[in-house]
Design an enzyme around this catalytic site. Sequence first.
Site, PDB file in Angstrom:
ATOM      1  N   ARG A  36      51.737 -12.760  21.708  1.00  0.00           N
ATOM      2  CA  ARG A  36      52.776 -11.738  21.859  1.00  0.00           C
ATOM      3  C   ARG A  36      52.187 -10.340  21.792  1.00  0.00           C
ATOM      4  O   ARG A  36      51.201 -10.093  21.113  1.00  0.00           O
ATOM      5  CB  ARG A  36      53.805 -11.902  20.744  1.00  0.00           C
ATOM      6  CG  ARG A  36      54.980 -10.949  20.872  1.00  0.00           C
ATOM      7  CD  ARG A  36      55.958 -11.128  19.761  1.00  0.00           C
ATOM      8  NE  ARG A  36      55.518 -10.375  18.596  1.00  0.00           N
ATOM      9  CZ  ARG A  36      56.155 -10.357  17.442  1.00  0.00           C
ATOM     10  NH1 ARG A  36      57.250 -11.060  17.277  1.00  0.00           N
ATOM     11  NH2 ARG A  36      55.708  -9.662  16.439  1.00  0.00           N
ATOM     12  N   CYS A  67      53.883  -6.358  21.216  1.00  0.00           N
ATOM     13  CA  CYS A  67      55.086  -5.579  20.921  1.00  0.00           C
ATOM     14  C   CYS A  67      54.777  -4.124  21.228  1.00  0.00           C
ATOM     15  O   CYS A  67      53.777  -3.586  20.742  1.00  0.00           O
ATOM     16  CB  CYS A  67      55.513  -5.749  19.471  1.00  0.00           C
ATOM     17  SG  CYS A  67      57.059  -4.876  19.094  1.00  0.00           S
TER      18      CYS A  67
END
Length: 128
Positions: free
Chosen positions: A105, A107
């Site tokens: 991931r 962000c």
Amino acid sequence: MVETQSISTPEAPQNDNPYSQGVIVDGLLFVSGFGPVSPETMETVNGDIGIQTSRVIENLQAVVEEAGGSLADVVKTTVYVTDMADYDQVNETYGEYFDEDPPARVCIEAARLPDNVSVEIDAIVAIE
């Protein structure tokens, strides 16, 4: 030319912008970014950032399931937030959906997202 398959479902927000909800190519599903928009009303859901993050992931999940996958097949996401102060609450809600063996991931804090939403997530999914 690469062969692609577009994925679309009424279970995720529809719009008339020039992009697909998802596209499969070579066993990978690329899911477009979704904000916290209800597919039934096409309105942004009310509530805190946790409720909004749930709606975003449920929108992604609808496209993934339409393609024959599940959230367990997600290999990478990108999370966009307009305020990094929301990071912990977004992360808590995100973890409720991706608790075991979570995907890679990124962000990113964005100055502004479409329709002035506070969170948007896109995904890459391994589809068999």
